[in-house]
Design a protein around this motif. Structure first.
Motif, PDB file in Angstrom:
ATOM      1  N   GLU A  15       0.837  -1.209   0.000  1.00  0.00           N
ATOM      2  CA  GLU A  15       0.000   0.000   0.000  1.00  0.00           C
ATOM      3  C   GLU A  15       0.873   1.260   0.000  1.00  0.00           C
ATOM      4  N   SER A  54       2.181   1.770  -3.326  1.00  0.00           N
ATOM      5  CA  SER A  54       1.141   2.370  -4.180  1.00  0.00           C
ATOM      6  C   SER A  54       1.167   3.888  -4.023  1.00  0.00           C
ATOM      7  N   TYR A  87       1.965   6.623  -6.935  1.00  0.00           N
ATOM      8  CA  TYR A  87       1.042   7.691  -7.321  1.00  0.00           C
ATOM      9  C   TYR A  87       1.652   9.079  -7.088  1.00  0.00           C
ATOM     10  N   GLN A  90      -4.994  10.263  -4.470  1.00  0.00           N
ATOM     11  CA  GLN A  90      -4.887   8.801  -4.464  1.00  0.00           C
ATOM     12  C   GLN A  90      -3.759   8.340  -3.542  1.00  0.00           C
ATOM     13  N   GLU A 105      -3.979   5.757  -0.376  1.00  0.00           N
ATOM     14  CA  GLU A 105      -3.153   4.548  -0.204  1.00  0.00           C
ATOM     15  C   GLU A 105      -2.487   4.505   1.179  1.00  0.00           C
ATOM     16  N   HIS A 143      -4.938   3.119   3.461  1.00  0.00           N
ATOM     17  CA  HIS A 143      -5.004   1.649   3.332  1.00  0.00           C
ATOM     18  C   HIS A 143      -3.892   0.991   4.158  1.00  0.00           C
ATOM     19  N   GLU A 170      -3.532  -1.564  -9.882  1.00  0.00           N
ATOM     20  CA  GLU A 170      -4.696  -1.885  -9.048  1.00  0.00           C
ATOM     21  C   GLU A 170      -5.103  -3.353  -9.217  1.00  0.00           C
ATOM     22  N   ILE A 207      -2.827  -5.197  -6.985  1.00  0.00           N
ATOM     23  CA  ILE A 207      -3.241  -5.079  -5.581  1.00  0.00           C
ATOM     24  C   ILE A 207      -4.443  -5.988  -5.298  1.00  0.00           C
ATOM     25  N   GLN A 241     -11.319  -2.601  -3.801  1.00  0.00           N
ATOM     26  CA  GLN A 241     -10.587  -2.900  -5.034  1.00  0.00           C
ATOM     27  C   GLN A 241     -11.512  -2.937  -6.254  1.00  0.00           C
ATOM     28  N   GLU A 274     -11.557   0.696  -6.994  1.00  0.00           N
ATOM     29  CA  GLU A 274     -10.259   1.201  -7.467  1.00  0.00           C
ATOM     30  C   GLU A 274      -9.985   0.753  -8.904  1.00  0.00           C
TER      31      GLU A 274
HETATM   32 FE1  OFO Z   1      -5.199   1.520  -4.772  1.00  0.00          FE
HETATM   33  O1  OFO Z   1      -5.841   0.472  -3.357  1.00  0.00           O
HETATM   34 FE2  OFO Z   1      -4.725   0.391  -1.961  1.00  0.00          FE
HETATM   35  O2  OFO Z   1      -3.304  -0.095  -2.922  1.00  0.00           O
END
Ligand code: OFO
Length: 177
Positions: free
Chosen positions: A17, A20, A24, A46, A50, A53, A94, A97, A127, A130
């Protein structure tokens, strides 16, 4: 305590995560370099999501008295040849993930760790969203083709995404700090 095999996979997911978020943020920098500030803004939002998450997995481990180990991160990619390539990468990421979340569900079931089910159910739904969002945007970028005006319209639209309140990824949040 969480069964060891699942705890190990949950620690790896914290890293996934955060990677990610890192991906991004690179994407945001790339879009800023093209003056596509709306897309850059979307990617910063975004990146924030993440990190949330990652914290959900970290809190789950902590709440269940299982050790948290922050692993070394890798940078997936820092350069793209076009916005389309980047959005297609975001979609592929994604999907990756989702495969990791599915693995976690399989391990939790094998280990009969029912207490992880609510958290993992949340991520299964997340997900779906996403992947759908990344697929939709990359499809739209594909449709835009070489039209700069259509790309700018899409950029403006994506710039309307809201940051969660007080997000450290929002330049307005730290402008007054
Ligand atoms: Fe983009 O959902 Fe967490 O990695």
């Amino acid at each position: 305590m969480i069964p060891q095999r699942l705890a190990k996979a949950l620690n790896e997911q914290i890293k996934n995560e955060l990677e990610s978020a890192y991906l991004y943020l690179s994407a945001a920098a790339y879009f800023h370099s093209l003056s596509l500030d709306g897309m850059a803004h979307w990617m910063r939002c975004q990146a924030h999501e993440e990190t949330i998450h990652a914290m959900k997995f970290m809190d789950h481990l902590t709440d269940r008295n299982s050790p948290v180990t922050l692993l070394d991160m890798i940078q997936h990619k820092t350069r793209w040849i076009s916005p389309l390539e980047l959005w297609q990468d975001a979609y592929a990421h994604e999907q990756f993930i989702t495969s990791k979340i599915n693995e976690l569900v399989t391990i939790a079931r094998d280990e009969k760790d029912y207490q992880s089910e609510p958290l993992l159910a949340w991520f299964i739904s997340e997900q779906i969203e996403e992947e759908a969002t990344a697929a939709k945007i990359s499809g739209e970028i594909d449709m835009v083709g070489d039209s700069k005006s259509a790309l700018l319209m899409l950029d403006r639209e994506l710039g309307g995404r809201a940051f969660p309140p007080g997000s450290p990824f929002d330049p307005l949040a730290y402008a007054q700090a």
